[in-house]
Design a protein around this motif. Structure first.
Motif, PDB file in Angstrom:
ATOM      1  N   ASN A 154       0.818  -1.215   0.000  1.00  0.00           N
ATOM      2  CA  ASN A 154       0.000   0.000   0.000  1.00  0.00           C
ATOM      3  C   ASN A 154       0.852   1.265   0.000  1.00  0.00           C
ATOM      4  O   ASN A 154       0.353   2.351  -0.327  1.00  0.00           O
ATOM      5  CB  ASN A 154      -0.945   0.007   1.194  1.00  0.00           C
ATOM      6  N   LEU A 155       2.127   1.121   0.365  1.00  0.00           N
ATOM      7  CA  LEU A 155       3.050   2.256   0.296  1.00  0.00           C
ATOM      8  C   LEU A 155       3.727   2.345  -1.065  1.00  0.00           C
ATOM      9  O   LEU A 155       4.569   3.221  -1.292  1.00  0.00           O
ATOM     10  CB  LEU A 155       4.100   2.149   1.404  1.00  0.00           C
ATOM     11  N   GLY A 156       3.375   1.415  -1.956  1.00  0.00           N
ATOM     12  CA  GLY A 156       3.882   1.475  -3.316  1.00  0.00           C
ATOM     13  C   GLY A 156       5.081   0.590  -3.599  1.00  0.00           C
ATOM     14  O   GLY A 156       5.722   0.733  -4.652  1.00  0.00           O
ATOM     15  N   TYR A 157       5.378  -0.362  -2.698  1.00  0.00           N
ATOM     16  CA  TYR A 157       6.502  -1.272  -2.910  1.00  0.00           C
ATOM     17  C   TYR A 157       5.970  -2.658  -3.271  1.00  0.00           C
ATOM     18  O   TYR A 157       4.835  -3.004  -2.936  1.00  0.00           O
ATOM     19  CB  TYR A 157       7.369  -1.346  -1.646  1.00  0.00           C
ATOM     20  N   SER A 158       6.804  -3.434  -3.924  1.00  0.00           N
ATOM     21  CA  SER A 158       6.372  -4.774  -4.341  1.00  0.00           C
ATOM     22  C   SER A 158       6.199  -5.703  -3.148  1.00  0.00           C
ATOM     23  O   SER A 158       5.428  -6.653  -3.201  1.00  0.00           O
ATOM     24  CB  SER A 158       7.385  -5.368  -5.326  1.00  0.00           C
ATOM     25  N   GLY A 159       6.918  -5.447  -2.101  1.00  0.00           N
ATOM     26  CA  GLY A 159       6.849  -6.291  -0.914  1.00  0.00           C
ATOM     27  C   GLY A 159       7.889  -5.865   0.106  1.00  0.00           C
ATOM     28  O   GLY A 159       8.481  -4.784   0.025  1.00  0.00           O
ATOM     29  N   TRP A 160       8.136  -6.766   1.069  1.00  0.00           N
ATOM     30  CA  TRP A 160       9.037  -6.460   2.166  1.00  0.00           C
ATOM     31  C   TRP A 160      10.461  -6.196   1.701  1.00  0.00           C
ATOM     32  O   TRP A 160      11.117  -5.271   2.170  1.00  0.00           O
ATOM     33  CB  TRP A 160       9.009  -7.605   3.178  1.00  0.00           C
ATOM     34  N   ARG A 161      10.971  -6.971   0.780  1.00  0.00           N
ATOM     35  CA  ARG A 161      12.361  -6.829   0.363  1.00  0.00           C
ATOM     36  C   ARG A 161      12.637  -5.445  -0.230  1.00  0.00           C
ATOM     37  O   ARG A 161      13.640  -4.804   0.082  1.00  0.00           O
ATOM     38  CB  ARG A 161      12.736  -7.915  -0.654  1.00  0.00           C
ATOM     39  N   GLU A 162      11.737  -4.989  -1.071  1.00  0.00           N
ATOM     40  CA  GLU A 162      11.949  -3.672  -1.697  1.00  0.00           C
ATOM     41  C   GLU A 162      11.854  -2.555  -0.650  1.00  0.00           C
ATOM     42  O   GLU A 162      12.643  -1.606  -0.664  1.00  0.00           O
ATOM     43  CB  GLU A 162      10.929  -3.431  -2.802  1.00  0.00           C
ATOM     44  N   LEU A 163      10.878  -2.681   0.256  1.00  0.00           N
ATOM     45  CA  LEU A 163      10.760  -1.658   1.287  1.00  0.00           C
ATOM     46  C   LEU A 163      11.970  -1.679   2.207  1.00  0.00           C
ATOM     47  O   LEU A 163      12.479  -0.611   2.602  1.00  0.00           O
ATOM     48  CB  LEU A 163       9.484  -1.869   2.100  1.00  0.00           C
ATOM     49  N   LEU A 164      12.454  -2.844   2.573  1.00  0.00           N
ATOM     50  CA  LEU A 164      13.619  -2.942   3.438  1.00  0.00           C
ATOM     51  C   LEU A 164      14.826  -2.252   2.808  1.00  0.00           C
ATOM     52  O   LEU A 164      15.591  -1.559   3.499  1.00  0.00           O
ATOM     53  CB  LEU A 164      13.942  -4.412   3.721  1.00  0.00           C
ATOM     54  N   ALA A 165      14.995  -2.425   1.519  1.00  0.00           N
ATOM     55  CA  ALA A 165      16.099  -1.759   0.823  1.00  0.00           C
ATOM     56  C   ALA A 165      15.965  -0.241   0.930  1.00  0.00           C
ATOM     57  O   ALA A 165      16.949   0.473   1.123  1.00  0.00           O
ATOM     58  CB  ALA A 165      16.128  -2.184  -0.642  1.00  0.00           C
ATOM     59  N   GLN A 166      14.715   0.260   0.840  1.00  0.00           N
ATOM     60  CA  GLN A 166      14.497   1.700   0.940  1.00  0.00           C
ATOM     61  C   GLN A 166      14.752   2.196   2.362  1.00  0.00           C
ATOM     62  O   GLN A 166      15.268   3.296   2.569  1.00  0.00           O
ATOM     63  CB  GLN A 166      13.074   2.044   0.515  1.00  0.00           C
ATOM     64  N   VAL A 167      14.381   1.400   3.362  1.00  0.00           N
ATOM     65  CA  VAL A 167      14.650   1.760   4.750  1.00  0.00           C
ATOM     66  C   VAL A 167      16.152   1.907   4.976  1.00  0.00           C
ATOM     67  O   VAL A 167      16.623   2.846   5.629  1.00  0.00           O
ATOM     68  CB  VAL A 167      14.070   0.709   5.715  1.00  0.00           C
ATOM     69  N   ARG A 168      16.919   0.974   4.418  1.00  0.00           N
ATOM     70  CA  ARG A 168      18.371   1.025   4.592  1.00  0.00           C
ATOM     71  C   ARG A 168      18.969   2.252   3.904  1.00  0.00           C
ATOM     72  O   ARG A 168      19.922   2.850   4.405  1.00  0.00           O
ATOM     73  CB  ARG A 168      18.995  -0.267   4.076  1.00  0.00           C
ATOM     74  N   VAL A 169      18.400   2.648   2.770  1.00  0.00           N
ATOM     75  CA  VAL A 169      18.827   3.886   2.114  1.00  0.00           C
ATOM     76  C   VAL A 169      18.513   5.080   3.007  1.00  0.00           C
ATOM     77  O   VAL A 169      19.325   5.991   3.180  1.00  0.00           O
ATOM     78  CB  VAL A 169      18.131   4.044   0.745  1.00  0.00           C
ATOM     79  N   SER A 170      17.331   5.061   3.629  1.00  0.00           N
ATOM     80  CA  SER A 170      16.911   6.148   4.514  1.00  0.00           C
ATOM     81  C   SER A 170      17.867   6.288   5.684  1.00  0.00           C
ATOM     82  O   SER A 170      18.263   7.402   6.054  1.00  0.00           O
ATOM     83  CB  SER A 170      15.489   5.879   5.027  1.00  0.00           C
ATOM     84  N   VAL A 171      18.247   5.170   6.276  1.00  0.00           N
ATOM     85  CA  VAL A 171      19.164   5.198   7.416  1.00  0.00           C
ATOM     86  C   VAL A 171      20.526   5.728   6.991  1.00  0.00           C
ATOM     87  O   VAL A 171      21.159   6.530   7.681  1.00  0.00           O
ATOM     88  CB  VAL A 171      19.303   3.798   8.037  1.00  0.00           C
ATOM     89  N   ALA A 172      20.986   5.306   5.824  1.00  0.00           N
ATOM     90  CA  ALA A 172      22.295   5.745   5.331  1.00  0.00           C
ATOM     91  C   ALA A 172      22.318   7.245   5.060  1.00  0.00           C
ATOM     92  O   ALA A 172      23.345   7.911   5.220  1.00  0.00           O
ATOM     93  CB  ALA A 172      22.662   4.984   4.063  1.00  0.00           C
ATOM     94  N   ARG A 173      21.168   7.808   4.658  1.00  0.00           N
ATOM     95  CA  ARG A 173      21.107   9.228   4.320  1.00  0.00           C
ATOM     96  C   ARG A 173      20.906  10.128   5.525  1.00  0.00           C
ATOM     97  O   ARG A 173      21.052  11.332   5.426  1.00  0.00           O
ATOM     98  CB  ARG A 173      19.950   9.469   3.337  1.00  0.00           C
ATOM     99  N   ARG A 174      20.521   9.576   6.657  1.00  0.00           N
ATOM    100  CA  ARG A 174      20.234  10.404   7.834  1.00  0.00           C
ATOM    101  C   ARG A 174      21.545  10.851   8.456  1.00  0.00           C
ATOM    102  O   ARG A 174      22.240  10.101   9.128  1.00  0.00           O
ATOM    103  CB  ARG A 174      19.385   9.615   8.828  1.00  0.00           C
ATOM    104  N   ARG A 175      21.891  12.094   8.249  1.00  0.00           N
ATOM    105  CA  ARG A 175      23.201  12.598   8.669  1.00  0.00           C
ATOM    106  C   ARG A 175      23.232  12.984  10.145  1.00  0.00           C
ATOM    107  O   ARG A 175      22.232  13.408  10.708  1.00  0.00           O
ATOM    108  CB  ARG A 175      23.573  13.814   7.821  1.00  0.00           C
ATOM    109  N   THR A 176      24.391  12.856  10.753  1.00  0.00           N
ATOM    110  CA  THR A 176      24.587  13.273  12.127  1.00  0.00           C
ATOM    111  C   THR A 176      24.855  14.774  12.175  1.00  0.00           C
ATOM    112  O   THR A 176      25.094  15.420  11.153  1.00  0.00           O
ATOM    113  CB  THR A 176      25.788  12.544  12.754  1.00  0.00           C
ATOM    114  N   PHE A 177      24.864  15.350  13.390  1.00  0.00           N
ATOM    115  CA  PHE A 177      25.205  16.766  13.541  1.00  0.00           C
ATOM    116  C   PHE A 177      26.595  17.035  12.976  1.00  0.00           C
ATOM    117  O   PHE A 177      26.830  18.028  12.292  1.00  0.00           O
ATOM    118  CB  PHE A 177      25.175  17.162  15.017  1.00  0.00           C
ATOM    119  N   ALA A 178      27.535  16.135  13.281  1.00  0.00           N
ATOM    120  CA  ALA A 178      28.919  16.327  12.838  1.00  0.00           C
ATOM    121  C   ALA A 178      29.011  16.333  11.311  1.00  0.00           C
ATOM    122  O   ALA A 178      29.745  17.135  10.721  1.00  0.00           O
ATOM    123  CB  ALA A 178      29.812  15.231  13.415  1.00  0.00           C
TER     124      ALA A 178
END
Length: 305
Positions: A61-85
């Motif tokens: 319902n979020l527009g992904y084919s399933g868990w695997r595709e969404l999980l890959a996007q979550v990991r991209v999200s985590v990688a992009r979340r920058r620290t203060f430093a």
């Protein structure tokens, strides 16, 4: 936020249309992507209180084919979340573009904040604040500055208001509240637990009405709020921008003032008088004219419509 991944945008756009159980999954995806990035479908299902099939349906319902595709996007999200430093380190790379980027983000924050404003929630929140015996603002960390602005401004228009910034000062403040009071929590990513707990206790223990002023329609504060106001916080600096948040706070005070104009005018007049009687303002003798004349010591109090 400037470094949001498409996943968060999709959750924000589609959250209201999801069934309740899928909303629980979506909240987990938005609120704790770091743990989701290393979780299995069954882990996410257990934490959200649903079955594995619901997790998969949420992904779809979020527009992904399933868990695997969404999980890959979550990991991209985590990688992009920058620290203060990392954000501080990025400042040097922006060079001459820094001022233009800050200017762009400032305008974008204000424009998008009001473009996506839920007018009904805004109106109901303002009416609740105007009619409350007490408005308690919970705002810790970087949000405390906006909280202080909001509390001071509410007092000027005749609304009793107080500020709490942590659990230690929130506890006695909540204890003095009644069901006719309002608690407004200013909660931005990374979502301080003290602010969320203050909203939760005020709502469940006291029965006070709660308002969330936050940066996401699926933030933890939303889950314990009767009314939600969302502000954009795009930034080119080391911290999230508070421009949109402050603009919403300013708009709230203006709307509250207009609920009871007579009270607001009277309170503002007293506040203006006390500024002079308390010698708060700079010595006005510096404004003397060449003829040795002194301008009027007290300008007329600006009335409200």
């Amino acid at each position: 936020m400037s470094d949001e991944a498409p996943l968060v945008d999709r959750i924000r756009e589609r959250f209201a249309s999801l069934p309740a159980k899928q909303q629980a999954v979506a909240r987990l995806l938005a609120d704790d992507p770091e743990s989701v990035a290393i979780a299995s479908v069954s882990d996410v299902a257990r934490r959200a209180g649903v079955d594995a099939a619901t997790v998969v349906r949420t992904c779809q319902n979020l527009g992904y084919s399933g868990w695997r595709e969404l999980l890959a996007q979550v990991r991209v999200s985590v990688a992009r979340r920058r620290t203060f430093a990392e954000r501080v380190a990025d400042l040097g790379a922006q060079g001459e573009d820094l001022i233009s980027r800050i200017r762009y983000n400032t305008r974008r924050n204000v424009d998008e904040t009001f473009d996506m404003l839920d007018v009904d929630s805004f109106e109901q929140a303002a009416l609740a604040m105007a009619g409350a015996g007490m408005v308690l603002v919970a705002a810790g960390g970087v949000s405390a500055g906006v909280g202080e602005f909001l509390v001071s401004s509410l007092r000027i228009v005749g609304v009793r208001a107080g500020l709490v910034t942590c659990v230690s000062d929130a506890a006695p403040a909540i204890g003095a509240l009644t069901a006719g009071d309002v608690v407004l929590g200013i909660s931005m990513w990374r979502y301080l637990r003290s602010t969320i707990d203050t909203l939760r206790h005020a709502r469940t223990v006291v029965g006070a009405r709660t308002i969330a002023l936050t940066d996401s329609s699926v933030s933890p504060a939303v889950q314990v709020a009767d009314y939600t106001l969302v502000a954009r916080t795009y930034t080119a600096g080391p911290r999230l921008s508070m421009t949109g948040v402050t603009a919403l706070a300013e708009a709230l005070v203006a709307r509250v003032a207009l609920v009871d104009p007579a009270r607001s005018r009277a309170a503002a007049a007293v506040a203006s008088e006390l500024y002079f009687d308390g010698h708060v303002l700079a010595d006005r003798r510096s404004e003397h004219t060449d003829a040795g004349q002194v301008p009027s010591a007290r300008p007329a109090v600006e009335g409200l419509p």
